[in-house]
Design a protein around this motif. Structure first.
Motif, PDB file in Angstrom:
ATOM      1  N   THR A   1      -1.772  -4.033   2.143  1.00  0.00           N
ATOM      2  CA  THR A   1      -2.895  -4.914   1.832  1.00  0.00           C
ATOM      3  C   THR A   1      -3.144  -5.840   3.018  1.00  0.00           C
ATOM      4  N   ASN A   2      -4.242  -6.572   2.974  1.00  0.00           N
ATOM      5  CA  ASN A   2      -4.588  -7.491   4.070  1.00  0.00           C
ATOM      6  C   ASN A   2      -3.539  -8.569   4.295  1.00  0.00           C
ATOM      7  N   ASP A   3      -2.839  -8.973   3.241  1.00  0.00           N
ATOM      8  CA  ASP A   3      -1.847 -10.047   3.381  1.00  0.00           C
ATOM      9  C   ASP A   3      -0.446  -9.522   3.694  1.00  0.00           C
ATOM     10  N   GLY A   4      -0.337  -8.234   4.009  1.00  0.00           N
ATOM     11  CA  GLY A   4       0.953  -7.676   4.410  1.00  0.00           C
ATOM     12  C   GLY A   4       1.792  -7.128   3.277  1.00  0.00           C
ATOM     13  N   ASP A   5       1.339  -7.286   2.045  1.00  0.00           N
ATOM     14  CA  ASP A   5       2.057  -6.703   0.912  1.00  0.00           C
ATOM     15  C   ASP A   5       1.780  -5.204   0.835  1.00  0.00           C
TER      16      ASP A   5
ATOM     17  N   LEU B   1      -7.316   9.170   1.099  1.00  0.00           N
ATOM     18  CA  LEU B   1      -7.870   9.853  -0.062  1.00  0.00           C
ATOM     19  C   LEU B   1      -9.064   9.083  -0.595  1.00  0.00           C
ATOM     20  N   SER B   2     -10.072   9.818  -1.068  1.00  0.00           N
ATOM     21  CA  SER B   2     -11.172   9.157  -1.757  1.00  0.00           C
ATOM     22  C   SER B   2     -11.230   9.710  -3.172  1.00  0.00           C
ATOM     23  N   GLY B   3     -11.677   8.848  -4.073  1.00  0.00           N
ATOM     24  CA  GLY B   3     -11.768   9.270  -5.458  1.00  0.00           C
ATOM     25  C   GLY B   3     -11.973   8.097  -6.386  1.00  0.00           C
ATOM     26  N   ALA B   4     -11.770   8.343  -7.661  1.00  0.00           N
ATOM     27  CA  ALA B   4     -11.962   7.336  -8.701  1.00  0.00           C
ATOM     28  C   ALA B   4     -10.693   6.502  -8.852  1.00  0.00           C
ATOM     29  N   LEU B   5     -10.830   5.176  -8.721  1.00  0.00           N
ATOM     30  CA  LEU B   5      -9.699   4.244  -8.805  1.00  0.00           C
ATOM     31  C   LEU B   5      -9.721   3.471 -10.117  1.00  0.00           C
ATOM     32  N   THR B   6      -8.541   3.250 -10.656  1.00  0.00           N
ATOM     33  CA  THR B   6      -8.369   2.394 -11.828  1.00  0.00           C
ATOM     34  C   THR B   6      -7.263   1.391 -11.512  1.00  0.00           C
ATOM     35  N   PRO B   7      -7.598   0.084 -11.470  1.00  0.00           N
ATOM     36  CA  PRO B   7      -6.565  -0.927 -11.207  1.00  0.00           C
ATOM     37  C   PRO B   7      -5.637  -1.088 -12.409  1.00  0.00           C
ATOM     38  N   LYS B   8      -4.375  -1.410 -12.136  1.00  0.00           N
ATOM     39  CA  LYS B   8      -3.398  -1.649 -13.194  1.00  0.00           C
ATOM     40  C   LYS B   8      -2.288  -2.533 -12.656  1.00  0.00           C
ATOM     41  N   VAL B   9      -1.323  -2.853 -13.476  1.00  0.00           N
ATOM     42  CA  VAL B   9      -0.154  -3.624 -13.059  1.00  0.00           C
ATOM     43  C   VAL B   9       1.104  -2.936 -13.575  1.00  0.00           C
ATOM     44  N   TRP B  10       2.235  -3.250 -12.943  1.00  0.00           N
ATOM     45  CA  TRP B  10       3.530  -2.750 -13.389  1.00  0.00           C
ATOM     46  C   TRP B  10       4.544  -3.860 -13.200  1.00  0.00           C
ATOM     47  N   THR B  11       5.665  -3.748 -13.882  1.00  0.00           N
ATOM     48  CA  THR B  11       6.713  -4.754 -13.817  1.00  0.00           C
ATOM     49  C   THR B  11       7.930  -4.165 -13.103  1.00  0.00           C
ATOM     50  N   ASP B  12       8.390  -4.852 -12.034  1.00  0.00           N
ATOM     51  CA  ASP B  12       9.546  -4.350 -11.303  1.00  0.00           C
ATOM     52  C   ASP B  12      10.834  -4.687 -12.043  1.00  0.00           C
ATOM     53  N   LYS B  13      11.975  -4.274 -11.490  1.00  0.00           N
ATOM     54  CA  LYS B  13      13.259  -4.459 -12.176  1.00  0.00           C
ATOM     55  C   LYS B  13      13.654  -5.925 -12.320  1.00  0.00           C
TER      56      LYS B  13
ATOM     57  N   LYS C   1       3.393  -6.657 -10.696  1.00  0.00           N
ATOM     58  CA  LYS C   1       2.818  -6.275  -9.396  1.00  0.00           C
ATOM     59  C   LYS C   1       1.591  -5.403  -9.615  1.00  0.00           C
ATOM     60  N   PRO C   2       0.631  -5.476  -8.672  1.00  0.00           N
ATOM     61  CA  PRO C   2      -0.567  -4.635  -8.793  1.00  0.00           C
ATOM     62  C   PRO C   2      -0.272  -3.194  -8.404  1.00  0.00           C
ATOM     63  N   ALA C   3      -1.070  -2.285  -8.943  1.00  0.00           N
ATOM     64  CA  ALA C   3      -1.003  -0.866  -8.592  1.00  0.00           C
ATOM     65  C   ALA C   3      -2.380  -0.272  -8.850  1.00  0.00           C
ATOM     66  N   MET C   4      -2.563   0.963  -8.450  1.00  0.00           N
ATOM     67  CA  MET C   4      -3.815   1.680  -8.671  1.00  0.00           C
ATOM     68  C   MET C   4      -3.509   3.102  -9.105  1.00  0.00           C
ATOM     69  N   ASP C   5      -4.351   3.626  -9.974  1.00  0.00           N
ATOM     70  CA  ASP C   5      -4.345   5.050 -10.291  1.00  0.00           C
ATOM     71  C   ASP C   5      -5.573   5.648  -9.631  1.00  0.00           C
ATOM     72  N   MET C   6      -5.423   6.840  -9.047  1.00  0.00           N
ATOM     73  CA  MET C   6      -6.559   7.499  -8.393  1.00  0.00           C
ATOM     74  C   MET C   6      -6.635   8.958  -8.792  1.00  0.00           C
ATOM     75  N   VAL C   7      -7.845   9.400  -9.141  1.00  0.00           N
ATOM     76  CA  VAL C   7      -8.142  10.819  -9.257  1.00  0.00           C
ATOM     77  C   VAL C   7      -8.787  11.195  -7.930  1.00  0.00           C
ATOM     78  N   ALA C   8      -8.032  11.884  -7.076  1.00  0.00           N
ATOM     79  CA  ALA C   8      -8.475  12.181  -5.714  1.00  0.00           C
ATOM     80  C   ALA C   8      -9.435  13.363  -5.690  1.00  0.00           C
ATOM     81  N   HIS C   9     -10.553  13.179  -4.973  1.00  0.00           N
ATOM     82  CA  HIS C   9     -11.553  14.235  -4.832  1.00  0.00           C
ATOM     83  C   HIS C   9     -11.593  14.799  -3.421  1.00  0.00           C
ATOM     84  N   LYS C  10     -11.227  13.979  -2.434  1.00  0.00           N
ATOM     85  CA  LYS C  10     -11.222  14.410  -1.039  1.00  0.00           C
ATOM     86  C   LYS C  10     -10.016  13.816  -0.332  1.00  0.00           C
ATOM     87  N   MET C  11      -9.597  14.487   0.744  1.00  0.00           N
ATOM     88  CA  MET C  11      -8.407  14.055   1.469  1.00  0.00           C
ATOM     89  C   MET C  11      -8.599  14.235   2.963  1.00  0.00           C
TER      90      MET C  11
END
Length: 104
Positions: free
Chosen positions: A34-38, A66-78, A83-93
Motif C-alpha cells: 500500500t502507499n503507506d508501506g503496509d 491482475l485486473s478484475g472484480a474486487l470485493t473489500p473485506k477484513v480478517w483477524t490475525d492471530k 486487517k484489510p484484505a481483498m477478494d478478486m475474480v481475475a479476468h486478465k493477467m
C-alpha cells in the motif's frame, strides 16, 4: 463490485481446484504493498483458462498484475488485530513472462 488492477507478488503457489459443478478454477494469494508501506493480501480466483494457465506458470514471490472484480473485506490475525484484505475474480493477467487474457 469494484473493477480494479492489483499488482504485487504471488504469496505461495497458485492452486487448482474443482467446483461442485466439476468446473476447474485456480486460486492464489497476491501480496500487494500500500502507499503507506503496509501489505494487503488479495485472495484471487480465476475461472478464465488463460489466466489460470498464467497463474499456474508462476511461483512463489513472482511479480504479477491482475485486473478484475474486487470485493473489500477484513480478517483477524492471530493477535486479534483486524486487517484489510481483498477478494478478486481475475479476468486478465500480466506477468514478467508476458500477458494472459481472455482474448488470446
Amino acid at each position: 463490485m469494484i473493477d480494479g488492477l492489483v499488482g504485487g507478488r504471488l504469496f505461495g503457489d497458485a492452486q487448482v481446484r474443482t467446483g461442485q459443478n466439476g468446473k476447474r478454477f485456480v486460486t492464489c494469494k497476491v501480496r500487494a504493498a500500500t502507499n503507506d508501506g503496509d501489505t494487503i493480501f488479495v485472495n484471487v480466483i480465476a475461472f478464465d483458462d488463460d489466466v489460470q494457465r498464467g497463474l499456474l506458470a508462476l511461483g512463489d514471490a513472482d511479480s504479477v498484475a491482475l485486473s478484475g472484480a474486487l470485493t473489500p473485506k477484513v480478517w483477524t490475525d492471530k493477535n486479534g488485530l483486524v486487517k484489510p484484505a481483498m477478494d478478486m475474480v481475475a479476468h486478465k493477467m500480466l506477468a514478467a513472462y508476458g500477458s494472459r487474457d481472455d482474448e488470446g
